[in-house]
Design a protein around this motif. Sequence first.
Motif, PDB file in Angstrom:
ATOM      1  N   HIS A  85      11.018 -61.355 -25.341  1.00  0.00           N
ATOM      2  CA  HIS A  85      11.983 -62.266 -25.977  1.00  0.00           C
ATOM      3  C   HIS A  85      12.664 -63.195 -24.974  1.00  0.00           C
ATOM      4  CE1 HIS A  85      11.420 -59.735 -29.460  1.00  0.00           C
ATOM      5  NE2 HIS A  85      11.792 -58.677 -28.771  1.00  0.00           N
ATOM      6  N   TRP A  86      12.249 -63.141 -23.718  1.00  0.00           N
ATOM      7  CA  TRP A  86      12.913 -63.938 -22.701  1.00  0.00           C
ATOM      8  C   TRP A  86      12.509 -65.399 -22.805  1.00  0.00           C
ATOM      9  CZ3 TRP A  86      11.168 -66.822 -18.434  1.00  0.00           C
ATOM     10  CH2 TRP A  86      12.163 -67.195 -17.506  1.00  0.00           C
ATOM     11  N   ASN A  87      13.491 -66.277 -22.727  1.00  0.00           N
ATOM     12  CA  ASN A  87      13.253 -67.707 -22.618  1.00  0.00           C
ATOM     13  C   ASN A  87      14.061 -68.231 -21.435  1.00  0.00           C
ATOM     14  OD1 ASN A  87      11.466 -68.466 -24.782  1.00  0.00           O
ATOM     15  ND2 ASN A  87      13.129 -67.919 -26.186  1.00  0.00           N
ATOM     16  N   PRO A  88      13.525 -69.191 -20.700  1.00  0.00           N
ATOM     17  CA  PRO A  88      14.259 -69.717 -19.536  1.00  0.00           C
ATOM     18  C   PRO A  88      15.610 -70.291 -19.954  1.00  0.00           C
ATOM     19  CG  PRO A  88      11.963 -70.414 -19.495  1.00  0.00           C
ATOM     20  CD  PRO A  88      12.191 -69.791 -20.837  1.00  0.00           C
ATOM     21  N   GLU A  89      16.659 -69.824 -19.313  1.00  0.00           N
ATOM     22  CA  GLU A  89      18.008 -70.299 -19.614  1.00  0.00           C
ATOM     23  C   GLU A  89      18.394 -71.484 -18.736  1.00  0.00           C
ATOM     24  OE1 GLU A  89      18.311 -67.844 -16.059  1.00  0.00           O
ATOM     25  OE2 GLU A  89      17.188 -67.686 -17.938  1.00  0.00           O
ATOM     26  N   GLU A  90      17.502 -71.834 -17.816  1.00  0.00           N
ATOM     27  CA  GLU A  90      17.684 -72.981 -16.930  1.00  0.00           C
ATOM     28  C   GLU A  90      16.304 -73.390 -16.434  1.00  0.00           C
ATOM     29  OE1 GLU A  90      18.966 -71.913 -12.750  1.00  0.00           O
ATOM     30  OE2 GLU A  90      19.591 -70.074 -13.806  1.00  0.00           O
ATOM     31  N   PRO A  91      16.150 -74.583 -15.880  1.00  0.00           N
ATOM     32  CA  PRO A  91      14.837 -74.985 -15.375  1.00  0.00           C
ATOM     33  C   PRO A  91      14.467 -74.202 -14.110  1.00  0.00           C
ATOM     34  CG  PRO A  91      16.251 -76.893 -15.794  1.00  0.00           C
ATOM     35  CD  PRO A  91      17.130 -75.686 -15.836  1.00  0.00           C
ATOM     36  N   TYR A  92      13.216 -73.775 -14.044  1.00  0.00           N
ATOM     37  CA  TYR A  92      12.716 -73.013 -12.900  1.00  0.00           C
ATOM     38  C   TYR A  92      11.604 -73.790 -12.197  1.00  0.00           C
ATOM     39  CZ  TYR A  92      15.211 -68.792 -14.349  1.00  0.00           C
ATOM     40  OH  TYR A  92      16.186 -67.879 -14.660  1.00  0.00           O
ATOM     41  N   ASP A  93      11.506 -73.575 -10.901  1.00  0.00           N
ATOM     42  CA  ASP A  93      10.380 -74.094 -10.131  1.00  0.00           C
ATOM     43  C   ASP A  93       9.171 -73.177 -10.218  1.00  0.00           C
ATOM     44  OD1 ASP A  93      11.660 -76.457  -8.695  1.00  0.00           O
ATOM     45  OD2 ASP A  93      13.020 -74.829  -8.136  1.00  0.00           O
ATOM     46  N   LEU A  94       9.433 -71.885 -10.381  1.00  0.00           N
ATOM     47  CA  LEU A  94       8.353 -70.900 -10.460  1.00  0.00           C
ATOM     48  C   LEU A  94       8.782 -69.767 -11.372  1.00  0.00           C
ATOM     49  CD1 LEU A  94       5.678 -69.572  -9.474  1.00  0.00           C
ATOM     50  CD2 LEU A  94       6.988 -68.615  -7.550  1.00  0.00           C
ATOM     51  N   ILE A  95       7.920 -69.440 -12.325  1.00  0.00           N
ATOM     52  CA  ILE A  95       8.049 -68.237 -13.142  1.00  0.00           C
ATOM     53  C   ILE A  95       6.825 -67.389 -12.837  1.00  0.00           C
ATOM     54  CG2 ILE A  95       8.154 -67.271 -15.471  1.00  0.00           C
ATOM     55  CD1 ILE A  95       9.418 -69.924 -16.380  1.00  0.00           C
ATOM     56  N   VAL A  96       7.052 -66.180 -12.382  1.00  0.00           N
ATOM     57  CA  VAL A  96       5.957 -65.321 -11.941  1.00  0.00           C
ATOM     58  C   VAL A  96       6.087 -63.957 -12.615  1.00  0.00           C
ATOM     59  CG1 VAL A  96       7.191 -64.496  -9.898  1.00  0.00           C
ATOM     60  CG2 VAL A  96       4.704 -64.524  -9.888  1.00  0.00           C
ATOM     61  N   SER A  97       4.952 -63.318 -12.855  1.00  0.00           N
ATOM     62  CA  SER A  97       4.973 -61.982 -13.447  1.00  0.00           C
ATOM     63  C   SER A  97       3.851 -61.160 -12.827  1.00  0.00           C
ATOM     64  CB  SER A  97       4.810 -62.046 -14.965  1.00  0.00           C
ATOM     65  OG  SER A  97       4.885 -60.750 -15.531  1.00  0.00           O
ATOM     66  N   ASN A  98       4.201 -59.983 -12.338  1.00  0.00           N
ATOM     67  CA  ASN A  98       3.250 -59.123 -11.640  1.00  0.00           C
ATOM     68  C   ASN A  98       3.036 -57.839 -12.432  1.00  0.00           C
ATOM     69  OD1 ASN A  98       1.716 -58.205  -9.207  1.00  0.00           O
ATOM     70  ND2 ASN A  98       3.343 -56.669  -9.143  1.00  0.00           N
ATOM     71  N   ALA A  99       1.845 -57.704 -13.040  1.00  0.00           N
ATOM     72  CA  ALA A  99       1.456 -56.464 -13.724  1.00  0.00           C
ATOM     73  C   ALA A  99       2.492 -56.017 -14.741  1.00  0.00           C
ATOM     74  CB  ALA A  99       1.198 -55.354 -12.705  1.00  0.00           C
ATOM     75  N   ALA A 100       2.953 -56.943 -15.578  1.00  0.00           N
ATOM     76  CA  ALA A 100       3.937 -56.604 -16.604  1.00  0.00           C
ATOM     77  C   ALA A 100       3.521 -57.074 -17.991  1.00  0.00           C
ATOM     78  CB  ALA A 100       5.294 -57.206 -16.248  1.00  0.00           C
ATOM     79  N   LEU A 101       2.825 -58.202 -18.088  1.00  0.00           N
ATOM     80  CA  LEU A 101       2.563 -58.796 -19.398  1.00  0.00           C
ATOM     81  C   LEU A 101       1.618 -57.966 -20.251  1.00  0.00           C
ATOM     82  CD1 LEU A 101       2.377 -62.591 -18.542  1.00  0.00           C
ATOM     83  CD2 LEU A 101       4.338 -61.218 -19.265  1.00  0.00           C
ATOM     84  N   GLN A 102       0.880 -57.015 -19.636  1.00  0.00           N
ATOM     85  CA  GLN A 102       0.011 -56.153 -20.434  1.00  0.00           C
ATOM     86  C   GLN A 102       0.807 -55.271 -21.398  1.00  0.00           C
ATOM     87  OE1 GLN A 102       0.538 -55.833 -17.194  1.00  0.00           O
ATOM     88  NE2 GLN A 102       0.725 -53.684 -16.591  1.00  0.00           N
ATOM     89  N   TRP A 103       2.113 -55.139 -21.144  1.00  0.00           N
ATOM     90  CA  TRP A 103       2.975 -54.340 -22.009  1.00  0.00           C
ATOM     91  C   TRP A 103       3.563 -55.171 -23.151  1.00  0.00           C
ATOM     92  CZ3 TRP A 103       3.010 -49.219 -21.164  1.00  0.00           C
ATOM     93  CH2 TRP A 103       2.655 -48.760 -19.888  1.00  0.00           C
ATOM     94  N   VAL A 104       3.312 -56.466 -23.161  1.00  0.00           N
ATOM     95  CA  VAL A 104       3.992 -57.367 -24.097  1.00  0.00           C
ATOM     96  C   VAL A 104       2.998 -57.886 -25.135  1.00  0.00           C
ATOM     97  CG1 VAL A 104       5.398 -59.440 -24.324  1.00  0.00           C
ATOM     98  CG2 VAL A 104       5.558 -58.046 -22.246  1.00  0.00           C
ATOM     99  N   PRO A 105       3.068 -57.389 -26.374  1.00  0.00           N
ATOM    100  CA  PRO A 105       2.183 -57.927 -27.409  1.00  0.00           C
ATOM    101  C   PRO A 105       2.434 -59.429 -27.600  1.00  0.00           C
ATOM    102  CG  PRO A 105       3.264 -55.907 -28.157  1.00  0.00           C
ATOM    103  CD  PRO A 105       3.939 -56.314 -26.877  1.00  0.00           C
TER     104      PRO A 105
END
Length: 280
Positions: free
Chosen positions: A108-128
Motif C-alpha cells: 500500500h506504499w506510495n511515494p510521499e515525496e519525489p525520490y531519485d531512487l526507489i529500490v527493493s531487495n528480495a521483498a516484492l515476492q511477498w506482495v500480491p
Amino acid sequence: MRSAPSSASTAPIWDPQQYLRHAGLRARPFLDLLARIPHLPTEGRPARIADLGCGPGNVTALLADRWPDAHITGFDLSPDMLQRAEKDYAGTTAGGGWLDFRPADAAHWNPEEPYDLIVSNAALQWVPNHPESFTPWIAGLKPGGTFAFQVPGNFTSPSHALLGELCDTPQWRDRLGDQGRRFIHVLDPADYLTRLADLGCATDVWETTYSQLLPGEDPILDWVKGTALRPVLTALEGDPRATEAFLAAYRDLLRAAYPPGPHGTVFPFRRIFAVATKGL
C-alpha cells in the motif's frame, strides 16, 4: 529479504538474527543490482532514496556507500526488523548523509515525496499484485530517477516446491493451508521488462542463478528458516511439538533433494533483477 507481506494482519513473524545468519550470501544479489543502477541526476544535491522491505537494514546501509550524502529511508512492515535496523544503522552516515527507518506495507506504499531512487531487495515476492504498484512508484520518481529491484526466481526449486507440497498433505493442510506458497508472486523476467517499458522507462532486466555452497548440517533448512519458512513457523508458533514434527519432515525432504557433498551442500539460487530509469 522477506519482510513486506500483503497485510499486517497476516504478516509472518520475522527473526532478524536468523535472517542475518547468511547475510553475506543474501546481500550478494543486491550488490549486483546496485552495480547496474545508473548515475542519479541529482545535480550536486544529496540523493533521496527509498528502500522498500529494508529488513534489518544491512543492505540499506550499502546504499550509503554508493551515495554517501544521501537521505535514505528504509521501509518495512516487521517491527522486529525495523528495531534491528534502527539499532544498527539509523542516524548520520559516514559520508554525512542520513539513514532512517519507517513502518510501511509495500502493498500500500506510495511515494510521499519525489525520490531519485526507489529500490527493493528480495521483498516484492511477498506482495500480491506488486506490478500494479509500478505506475505510482515510477510516477513518484524525479525525472531521470530509477526504480530497481531483485526477487527470488526459485519457487519451483525443491526447497520451495517441497515446502508447499508438505503443507498440502493431509496432516498439515487444515492448519497451514497455503502458508508454504504465500510468497509466490513473481513474474517472468520478460513480463517485468514489458510492464516497465510500457511505463516509458529505459529498462534492464536479467536473471542469475547463484550456485551457493552452504556449510554445516542441514544448511538448506537453516537458510529457509530465515525466509520462506517464516509463514509456517508463525502459524505454528506456540506449539513446539507441531513445529518440531513439521521441521523434521521438511528436513528429511531437503536432505534427499540436496545431498551434501565433500565441500558442503550446493544450493542453486535463481534471482530476477530489474532496473528501470524514468525519462528526463
